[in-house]
Design an enzyme around this catalytic site. Structure first.
Site, short mmCIF file in Angstrom:
data_model
loop_
_atom_site.label_atom_id
_atom_site.label_comp_id
_atom_site.label_asym_id
_atom_site.label_seq_id
_atom_site.Cartn_x
_atom_site.Cartn_y
_atom_site.Cartn_z
N THR A 13 0.84 -1.21 0.00
CA THR A 13 0.00 0.00 0.00
C THR A 13 0.87 1.26 0.00
OG1 THR A 13 -1.66 -1.21 1.27
CG2 THR A 13 -1.85 1.20 1.26
N VAL A 14 1.78 1.36 0.97
CA VAL A 14 2.55 2.61 1.12
C VAL A 14 3.69 2.68 0.10
CG1 VAL A 14 3.76 4.10 2.75
CG2 VAL A 14 1.95 2.58 3.59
N ALA A 43 12.27 -3.82 -3.24
CA ALA A 43 12.14 -5.24 -2.88
C ALA A 43 10.70 -5.55 -2.50
CB ALA A 43 13.05 -5.57 -1.70
N GLY A 134 -0.63 8.78 9.80
CA GLY A 134 -0.64 8.76 8.33
C GLY A 134 -0.12 10.03 7.71
N ASP A 201 -1.27 -0.70 17.82
CA ASP A 201 -0.77 0.27 16.84
C ASP A 201 -0.86 1.69 17.41
OD1 ASP A 201 -0.10 1.00 13.91
OD2 ASP A 201 -1.92 2.16 14.31
N LYS A 205 2.20 4.47 18.33
CA LYS A 205 2.22 5.87 17.91
C LYS A 205 2.27 6.81 19.12
CE LYS A 205 -0.33 4.75 13.71
NZ LYS A 205 -1.67 4.46 13.19
P1 NDP Z 1 1.74 -3.97 2.86
O1 NDP Z 1 1.51 -5.29 3.50
O2 NDP Z 1 0.72 -3.45 1.92
O3 NDP Z 1 3.13 -4.00 2.10
C1 NDP Z 1 4.30 -4.60 2.62
C2 NDP Z 1 5.26 -4.81 1.49
O4 NDP Z 1 6.48 -5.32 2.02
C3 NDP Z 1 4.77 -5.80 0.44
O5 NDP Z 1 5.07 -5.34 -0.85
C4 NDP Z 1 5.59 -7.07 0.74
O6 NDP Z 1 5.84 -7.85 -0.42
C5 NDP Z 1 6.86 -6.46 1.25
N1 NDP Z 1 7.57 -7.37 2.15
C6 NDP Z 1 7.19 -7.82 3.36
N2 NDP Z 1 8.09 -8.67 3.86
C7 NDP Z 1 9.07 -8.76 2.95
C8 NDP Z 1 10.28 -9.51 2.88
N3 NDP Z 1 10.67 -10.33 3.86
N4 NDP Z 1 11.05 -9.36 1.79
C9 NDP Z 1 10.67 -8.54 0.79
N5 NDP Z 1 9.55 -7.82 0.79
C10 NDP Z 1 8.74 -7.93 1.87
O7 NDP Z 1 2.01 -2.95 4.05
P2 NDP Z 1 1.72 -1.39 4.09
O8 NDP Z 1 2.21 -0.75 2.86
O9 NDP Z 1 0.30 -1.18 4.48
O10 NDP Z 1 2.57 -0.94 5.35
C11 NDP Z 1 3.97 -0.80 5.27
C12 NDP Z 1 4.46 -0.09 6.51
O11 NDP Z 1 3.87 1.19 6.60
C13 NDP Z 1 4.11 -0.79 7.82
O12 NDP Z 1 5.15 -0.58 8.75
C14 NDP Z 1 2.85 -0.07 8.27
O13 NDP Z 1 2.66 -0.13 9.67
C15 NDP Z 1 3.18 1.33 7.84
N6 NDP Z 1 2.04 2.21 7.61
C16 NDP Z 1 0.99 1.78 6.84
C17 NDP Z 1 -0.05 2.65 6.58
C18 NDP Z 1 -1.20 2.25 5.74
O14 NDP Z 1 -2.14 3.05 5.58
N7 NDP Z 1 -1.21 1.05 5.15
C19 NDP Z 1 -0.07 4.01 7.13
C20 NDP Z 1 1.10 4.35 7.91
C21 NDP Z 1 2.11 3.48 8.14
P3 NDP Z 1 4.61 -8.55 -1.22
O15 NDP Z 1 3.74 -7.44 -1.72
O16 NDP Z 1 5.27 -9.31 -2.32
O17 NDP Z 1 3.91 -9.42 -0.21
N1 HSE Z 2 -3.17 0.53 10.50
C1 HSE Z 2 -2.88 1.89 10.72
C2 HSE Z 2 -4.17 2.65 10.97
C3 HSE Z 2 -2.18 2.47 9.52
O1 HSE Z 2 -5.23 2.12 10.66
O2 HSE Z 2 -4.12 3.75 11.50
C4 HSE Z 2 -1.71 3.87 9.72
O3 HSE Z 2 -0.71 3.96 10.66
#
Ligand code: NDP
Ligand code: HSE
Length: 437
Positions: A13-14, A43, A134, A201, A205
């Site tokens: 997502t991010v 990656a 966020g 979570d 924060k």
């Molecule tokens: P996702 O699960 O959508 O994405 C995680 C990504 O990391 C995926 O592309 C995954 O690969 C990759 N990944 C995970 N493990 C490995 C590994 N061992 N080797 C290589 N690639 C790996 O997570 P989000 O984008 O939602 O969140 C990412 C971070 O941002 C987290 O720390 C979350 O807490 C934080 N965050 C998220 C927010 C949100 O709104 N979603 C808001 C604020 C912070 P693959 O796609 O192939 O599985």
């Molecule tokens: N899972 C978190 C939330 C993502 O819902 O607020 C943003 O940090």
């Protein structure tokens, strides 16, 4: 000037949100940063999968260490999540003299003290704006915008998923599980959604916010945590009748004895702006001595909202590439040798008002027994609401709002009331905050 080359760990997502924002707003971002920012490597676990972003010009690998060690990569952007592998990758990047941007609040809350110490030694930046609330630039606001103030307290809706669930349950009468599934599909929820629902979570924060607000080390293990899974529609309805909304808040407060750090469902007066923050939106109310109250509002989760914060950090890093490490904004707002060692208080020492819901037998003397026990513990009642008893079942529901009381005294009073044989179920208690001062 040559572009600054970055590597991204994670294309979820991010990660994809960040690539899309950098692609769409590249010219505008370069005008601000002074240089172009180019994603050269990334990656993910599965690099064959179709993504929400264009990766055709990016070297892809399933091994995140390859990105960290890529000699062309100057800045590592950690957007994978988790705390074990992420920690070793971030430390490896720091040791290689690379700056880091991360959205990973769990990583910062649990390991930030060590990460920042290592980054300080190596003269690199670790930026984490996206880790809290966020897209709201709350880290920058507190760390830089309020630097002239003594911050007294802050209270925030800092989990978008939890707020989305509570709002949908209240406004549309939807079921908890159904709304959670939607939050997951929209990319709001953590990989393990119990982190959202059980308040973990938000606690990550809050630990970060408290650290930069008060100049204390990160102390996630001292945050008192309660989630939203026990909130019922019944309590939401009673709260509304009494002029309150139930919100999941993170609260950090400076007191003469130490700091309060807690996340829990909270009744707040419905006239407060923050009581009307719904859906995935987050808001943080900060009370500081010079400026007074300030309120920061915006999307708390989601691809591009979070990317907005990641890219802002990247711009800061690019601008800082040529500055002396000694003259940068400290990671935790205060100089590392000037942190306070005042303690975080036990929850039993914290004073709040309470909402209590009691299910009792409908018998004479029940209310008298309950109020006597509350009185014996120094707890005074602000309001009482009693539903017309159900004569067939012989049951009554009583709602009480109390004045402020030490949590330890409330625990003792609740134990004594629950020992009465006319109590039918454990008492529901929800803390209340006026949030006026
Ligand atoms: P996702 O699960 O959508 O994405 C995680 C990504 O990391 C995926 O592309 C995954 O690969 C990759 N990944 C995970 N493990 C490995 C590994 N061992 N080797 C290589 N690639 C790996 O997570 P989000 O984008 O939602 O969140 C990412 C971070 O941002 C987290 O720390 C979350 O807490 C934080 N965050 C998220 C927010 C949100 O709104 N979603 C808001 C604020 C912070 P693959 O796609 O192939 O599985
Ligand atoms: N899972 C978190 C939330 C993502 O819902 O607020 C943003 O940090």
């Amino acid at each position: 000037m040559t572009p600054v080359k970055i590597g991204i760990l994670g294309l979820g997502t991010v990660g994809c949100g960040t690539i899309n924002v950098l692609a769409r707003n590249g010219t505008e971002i370069a005008r601000r940063a002074g240089r172009d920012i180019q994603v050269v490597a990334a990656a993910a676990r599965d690099i064959q999968r179709e993504r929400e972003c264009d990766c055709s010009q990016i070297r892809l690998t399933t091994d995140p260490a390859e990105v960290v060690n890529d000699p062309e990569v100057e800045v590592v952007v950690e957007l994978m999540g988790g705390t074990d592998l992420a920690l070793s990758l971030v430390l490896a990047a720091i040791d290689a003299g690379k700056h880091v941007v991360t959205a990973n609040k769990a990583l910062i809350a649990l390991h930030g003290n060590g990460i920042f110490e290592r980054a300080q030694e190596k003269g690199v930046m670790v930026a984490f704006e996206a880790a809290v609330a966020g897209g709201i630039p709350i880290i920058k606001a507190i760390r830089e915008g309020l630097a002239g103030n003594q911050i007294e307290w802050l209270a925030g809706i800092i989990n978008g998923t939890g707020n989305f669930i509570l709002s949908e349950m209240r406004d549309k009468g939807r079921d908890f599980e159904d709304v959670l599934a939607e939050a997951q599909a929209l990319g709001y929820a953590e990989a393990d959604p119990t982190f959202d629902v059980e308040g973990i979570d938000a606690a990550h924060k809050l630990a970060i916010l408290a650290s930069i607000a008060f100049g204390i080390p990160l102390q996630f293990d001292r945050v008192a945590v309660e989630g939203i899974s026990d909130i019922t529609r019944e309590d939401v309805g009673f709260a509304a009748e009494l002029g309150y909304r139930i919100k999941h808040l993170g609260i950090a407060r400076r007191t003469p004895k130490g700091y309060e750090l807690r996340v829990h469902p909270t009744l707040i007066p419905e006239r407060r702006l923050i009581a009307n923050v719904d859906g995935v939106m987050n808001a943080v109310l900060v009370h500081a001595d010079a400026v007074g109250p300030t309120l920061y509002y915006g999307a708390g989760a989601g691809a591009e909202a979070t990317a907005s914060a990641v890219v802002a950090d990247l711009v800061d890093v690019v601008r800082a590439l040529t500055t002396d490490p000694e003259n940068r904004v400290p990671h935790l707002a205060f100089q590392p040798d000037a942190l306070s060692d005042k303690p975080v208080l036990d929850l039993a020492e914290v004073e709040t008002s309470f909402y209590l819901r009691l299910r009792t037998q409908d018998r004479p003397g029940v209310l008298a027994d309950i109020t006597r026990i509350l009185g014996e513990h120094g707890i005074s009642i602000e309001a009482i609401l009693q539903r017309e008893p159900d004569p067939e079942r012989g049951e009554a529901t009583i709602i009480m709002l109390t004045h402020k009381v030490r949590e330890g005294a409330m625990n003792e009073a609740i134990a004594a009331i629950e020992a009465l044989d006319h109590l039918l179920t454990p008492i529901t208690r929800i803390r209340m905050e006026g949030l006026a001062r």
